[in-house]
Design a protein around this motif. Structure first.
Motif, PDB file in Angstrom:
ATOM      1  N   GLY A   1       0.773  -1.292  -0.098  1.00 53.22           N
ATOM      2  CA  GLY A   1      -0.090   0.016   0.200  1.00 53.22           C
ATOM      3  C   GLY A   1       0.865   1.216   0.134  1.00 53.22           C
ATOM      4  O   GLY A   1       1.966   1.174  -0.364  1.00 53.22           O
ATOM      5  N   ALA A   2       0.116   2.328   0.185  1.00 47.56           N
ATOM      6  CA  ALA A   2       0.854   3.749   0.300  1.00 47.56           C
ATOM      7  C   ALA A   2       0.734   4.287   1.445  1.00 47.56           C
ATOM      8  O   ALA A   2       0.597   5.403   1.620  1.00 47.56           O
ATOM      9  N   ARG A   3       0.778   3.486   2.678  1.00 48.35           N
ATOM     10  CA  ARG A   3       0.992   4.008   4.073  1.00 48.35           C
ATOM     11  C   ARG A   3       2.369   4.794   4.096  1.00 48.35           C
ATOM     12  O   ARG A   3       3.306   4.338   3.504  1.00 48.35           O
ATOM     13  N   VAL A   4       2.445   5.867   4.991  1.00 49.45           N
ATOM     14  CA  VAL A   4       3.483   6.650   5.339  1.00 49.45           C
ATOM     15  C   VAL A   4       4.089   6.394   6.639  1.00 49.45           C
ATOM     16  O   VAL A   4       3.459   7.052   7.656  1.00 49.45           O
TER      17      VAL A   4
ATOM     18  N   MET B   1     -13.575  13.513   0.950  1.00 57.69           N
ATOM     19  CA  MET B   1     -14.362  12.444  -0.144  1.00 57.69           C
ATOM     20  C   MET B   1     -15.061  11.318   0.553  1.00 57.69           C
ATOM     21  O   MET B   1     -15.996  10.920   0.273  1.00 57.69           O
ATOM     22  N   GLN B   2     -14.242  10.838   1.674  1.00 53.45           N
ATOM     23  CA  GLN B   2     -15.123   9.831   2.626  1.00 53.45           C
ATOM     24  C   GLN B   2     -16.192  10.359   3.040  1.00 53.45           C
ATOM     25  O   GLN B   2     -17.183   9.690   3.041  1.00 53.45           O
ATOM     26  N   ASP B   3     -16.237  11.488   3.731  1.00 52.38           N
ATOM     27  CA  ASP B   3     -17.384  11.975   4.240  1.00 52.38           C
ATOM     28  C   ASP B   3     -18.507  12.320   2.956  1.00 52.38           C
ATOM     29  O   ASP B   3     -19.547  11.873   3.248  1.00 52.38           O
TER      30      ASP B   3
ATOM     31  N   VAL C   1      -1.531   9.819  -6.447  1.00 53.41           N
ATOM     32  CA  VAL C   1      -2.441  10.897  -7.083  1.00 53.41           C
ATOM     33  C   VAL C   1      -3.105  10.521  -8.448  1.00 53.41           C
ATOM     34  O   VAL C   1      -4.191  10.921  -8.745  1.00 53.41           O
ATOM     35  N   ALA C   2      -2.298   9.602  -9.089  1.00 56.19           N
ATOM     36  CA  ALA C   2      -3.023   9.067 -10.424  1.00 56.19           C
ATOM     37  C   ALA C   2      -4.047   8.330 -10.197  1.00 56.19           C
ATOM     38  O   ALA C   2      -5.210   8.230 -10.737  1.00 56.19           O
ATOM     39  N   THR C   3      -4.317   7.341  -9.022  1.00 54.77           N
ATOM     40  CA  THR C   3      -5.430   6.890  -8.492  1.00 54.77           C
ATOM     41  C   THR C   3      -6.550   7.573  -8.419  1.00 54.77           C
ATOM     42  O   THR C   3      -7.831   7.302  -8.452  1.00 54.77           O
ATOM     43  N   PHE C   4      -6.268   8.556  -7.305  1.00 51.97           N
ATOM     44  CA  PHE C   4      -7.316   9.652  -6.990  1.00 51.97           C
ATOM     45  C   PHE C   4      -8.009  10.395  -8.085  1.00 51.97           C
ATOM     46  O   PHE C   4      -9.138  10.381  -8.333  1.00 51.97           O
ATOM     47  N   ARG C   5      -7.103  10.522  -9.188  1.00 49.49           N
ATOM     48  CA  ARG C   5      -7.602  11.391 -10.281  1.00 49.49           C
ATOM     49  C   ARG C   5      -8.384  10.416 -11.304  1.00 49.49           C
ATOM     50  O   ARG C   5      -9.444  10.805 -11.910  1.00 49.49           O
ATOM     51  N   GLU C   6      -8.303   9.223 -11.037  1.00 53.69           N
ATOM     52  CA  GLU C   6      -8.776   8.171 -11.703  1.00 53.69           C
ATOM     53  C   GLU C   6     -10.392   8.048 -11.352  1.00 53.69           C
ATOM     54  O   GLU C   6     -11.418   7.923 -11.978  1.00 53.69           O
ATOM     55  N   ILE C   7     -10.466   8.283 -10.035  1.00 49.42           N
ATOM     56  CA  ILE C   7     -11.914   8.265  -9.027  1.00 49.42           C
ATOM     57  C   ILE C   7     -12.660   9.374  -9.590  1.00 49.42           C
ATOM     58  O   ILE C   7     -13.888   9.320  -9.505  1.00 49.42           O
ATOM     59  N   PHE C   8     -12.364  10.427  -9.915  1.00 48.28           N
ATOM     60  CA  PHE C   8     -13.206  11.805 -10.224  1.00 48.28           C
ATOM     61  C   PHE C   8     -14.193  11.750 -11.258  1.00 48.28           C
ATOM     62  O   PHE C   8     -15.362  12.110 -11.209  1.00 48.28           O
ATOM     63  N   PRO C   9     -13.741  11.149 -12.396  1.00 52.42           N
ATOM     64  CA  PRO C   9     -14.788  11.039 -13.448  1.00 52.42           C
ATOM     65  C   PRO C   9     -15.778  10.124 -13.363  1.00 52.42           C
ATOM     66  O   PRO C   9     -17.055  10.431 -13.483  1.00 52.42           O
ATOM     67  N   PRO C  10     -15.622   8.841 -12.733  1.00 54.88           N
ATOM     68  CA  PRO C  10     -16.916   8.110 -12.640  1.00 54.88           C
ATOM     69  C   PRO C  10     -17.610   8.414 -11.315  1.00 54.88           C
ATOM     70  O   PRO C  10     -18.922   8.107 -11.355  1.00 54.88           O
ATOM     71  N   THR C  11     -16.996   9.176 -10.365  1.00 53.45           N
ATOM     72  CA  THR C  11     -17.845   9.793  -9.464  1.00 53.45           C
ATOM     73  C   THR C  11     -18.547  10.845  -9.744  1.00 53.45           C
ATOM     74  O   THR C  11     -19.923  10.857  -9.400  1.00 53.45           O
ATOM     75  N   ASP C  12     -18.009  11.717 -10.753  1.00 55.31           N
ATOM     76  CA  ASP C  12     -18.974  12.872 -11.222  1.00 55.31           C
ATOM     77  C   ASP C  12     -20.073  12.320 -12.103  1.00 55.31           C
ATOM     78  O   ASP C  12     -21.265  12.884 -12.077  1.00 55.31           O
TER      79      ASP C  12
ATOM     80  N   GLN D   1     -13.357   3.202  -6.363  1.00 51.66           N
ATOM     81  CA  GLN D   1     -13.084   3.322  -5.097  1.00 51.66           C
ATOM     82  C   GLN D   1     -12.261   2.174  -4.484  1.00 51.66           C
ATOM     83  O   GLN D   1     -11.449   2.389  -3.569  1.00 51.66           O
ATOM     84  N   GLN D   2     -12.885   0.928  -5.162  1.00 48.89           N
ATOM     85  CA  GLN D   2     -12.260  -0.167  -4.602  1.00 48.89           C
ATOM     86  C   GLN D   2     -10.511  -0.284  -5.080  1.00 48.89           C
ATOM     87  O   GLN D   2      -9.847  -0.685  -4.177  1.00 48.89           O
ATOM     88  N   LYS D   3     -10.304   0.252  -6.160  1.00 50.63           N
ATOM     89  CA  LYS D   3      -8.935   0.360  -6.646  1.00 50.63           C
ATOM     90  C   LYS D   3      -8.218   1.314  -5.833  1.00 50.63           C
ATOM     91  O   LYS D   3      -7.154   1.022  -5.454  1.00 50.63           O
ATOM     92  N   LEU D   4      -8.839   2.172  -5.164  1.00 53.78           N
ATOM     93  CA  LEU D   4      -8.016   3.367  -4.422  1.00 53.78           C
ATOM     94  C   LEU D   4      -7.788   2.612  -3.206  1.00 53.78           C
ATOM     95  O   LEU D   4      -6.656   2.814  -2.276  1.00 53.78           O
ATOM     96  N   ARG D   5      -8.640   1.889  -2.469  1.00 50.79           N
ATOM     97  CA  ARG D   5      -8.360   1.278  -1.176  1.00 50.79           C
ATOM     98  C   ARG D   5      -7.350   0.226  -1.411  1.00 50.79           C
ATOM     99  O   ARG D   5      -6.398   0.144  -0.563  1.00 50.79           O
ATOM    100  N   ARG D   6      -7.507  -0.516  -2.503  1.00 51.36           N
ATOM    101  CA  ARG D   6      -6.237  -1.554  -2.717  1.00 51.36           C
ATOM    102  C   ARG D   6      -5.061  -0.707  -2.715  1.00 51.36           C
ATOM    103  O   ARG D   6      -3.728  -1.401  -2.218  1.00 51.36           O
ATOM    104  N   MET D   7      -4.771   0.349  -3.603  1.00 51.11           N
ATOM    105  CA  MET D   7      -3.575   1.204  -3.649  1.00 51.11           C
ATOM    106  C   MET D   7      -3.240   1.743  -2.299  1.00 51.11           C
ATOM    107  O   MET D   7      -1.927   1.724  -1.933  1.00 51.11           O
ATOM    108  N   VAL D   8      -4.211   2.008  -1.438  1.00 53.64           N
ATOM    109  CA  VAL D   8      -3.786   2.810  -0.138  1.00 53.64           C
ATOM    110  C   VAL D   8      -3.267   1.449   0.914  1.00 53.64           C
ATOM    111  O   VAL D   8      -2.214   1.535   1.457  1.00 53.64           O
ATOM    112  N   TYR D   9      -4.066   0.560   0.749  1.00 55.07           N
ATOM    113  CA  TYR D   9      -3.829  -0.612   1.962  1.00 55.07           C
ATOM    114  C   TYR D   9      -3.321  -1.842   1.456  1.00 55.07           C
ATOM    115  O   TYR D   9      -2.655  -2.713   2.233  1.00 55.07           O
ATOM    116  N   GLY D  10      -2.863  -1.794   0.034  1.00 54.39           N
ATOM    117  CA  GLY D  10      -2.270  -3.166  -0.348  1.00 54.39           C
ATOM    118  C   GLY D  10      -3.334  -4.105  -0.546  1.00 54.39           C
ATOM    119  O   GLY D  10      -4.653  -3.968  -0.251  1.00 54.39           O
ATOM    120  N   GLY D  11      -3.022  -5.129  -1.308  1.00 52.00           N
ATOM    121  CA  GLY D  11      -3.729  -6.242  -1.874  1.00 52.00           C
ATOM    122  C   GLY D  11      -4.301  -6.235  -3.111  1.00 52.00           C
ATOM    123  O   GLY D  11      -4.164  -5.180  -3.848  1.00 52.00           O
TER     124      GLY D  11
END
Length: 233
Positions: free
Chosen positions: A45-48, A84-86, A156-167, A223-233
């Protein structure tokens, strides 16, 4: 006695100088590289990771290089991830009745995603500028580049992928709400169900609901892709 005292003072002075110079720039750089290679890059994942004070001290000035990444995540969490989560938890209607009664609220949530996207662009632009200003020897530069890609560029790339389908998903909800508003006299709500006698309108409504469901599914997949990117898996 005076000679012994002078010797003692000399030893103390040498000890202090050695302590002050105990960590060379090379030592600090190697400590930072080791941290990135063992505690950041191999982790899923992308944890810091947050190094403790002792470890940060061992990095010397290179602690500031890691701060470029941690500051970016602080900005991104505050202006994008948390809002976004809110918005997702409160904004998307859970029933057709909510679609009909919360149009203004849904429109406001949709507009908020534009602000999040702008905030993300500003955050990464700031981080990129700070990164470009760093002076790094070649051995650190390659490891840092991989770390920056993992913890900044990829999120950043994964977040940007979320915006079009969310809109698209929120837009489909608003289109359905507009259709309901335009045909209020012909629609009767019975709990979670709509009763429509006009066959043509019923077909239009079904088409709009099918489109909304499809676009919501695409949003959820992003969103699921974003979660996998952030948390791994």
């Amino acid at each position: 006695m005076a000679g012994r005292l002078l010797t003692l003072l000399t030893c103390l002075l040498v000890g202090l100088l050695l302590a002050a110079c105990g960590q060379s720039e090379a030592d600090q750089r190697q400590a930072f590289i080791a941290f990135l290679q063992t505690e950041v890059l191999p982790k899923p994942g992308a944890r810091v990771p947050q190094p403790n004070a002792e470890k940060l001290t061992s990095f010397g000035d290179y602690a500031g290089h890691y701060a470029v990444i941690t500051r970016f995540h602080e900005r991104m969490n505050a202006s994008v991830a948390n809002p976004m989560q809110d918005a997702m938890s409160k904004g998307m209607p859970r029933s057709i009745e909510e679609v009909a009664t919360r149009k203004a609220d849904i429109a406001a949530v949709r507009a908020g995603f534009v602000k999040m996207r702008d905030a993300l662009d500003r955050s990464v632009a700031t981080a990129d500028a700070e990164r470009d200003a760093l002076k790094q020897p070649a051995d650190l530069a390659s490891v840092y580049a991989a770390t920056y890609d993992k913890l900044v560029a990829q999120p950043v790339a994964t977040f940007r992928e979320i915006f079009p389908p969310t809109d698209d998903a929120f837009g489909a909800v608003l289109e359905l709400a507009e259709l309901i508003d335009a045909n209020r006299p012909a629609i009767r709500f019975n709990g979670a169900q709509m009763e429509i006698n006009n066959i043509a309108l019923r077909t239009k409504m079904q088409t709009a609901m099918t489109a909304m469901t499809s676009k919501q599914r695409a949003m959820i997949e992003a969103q699921q892709k974003l979660r996998r990117m952030v948390y791994g898996g």
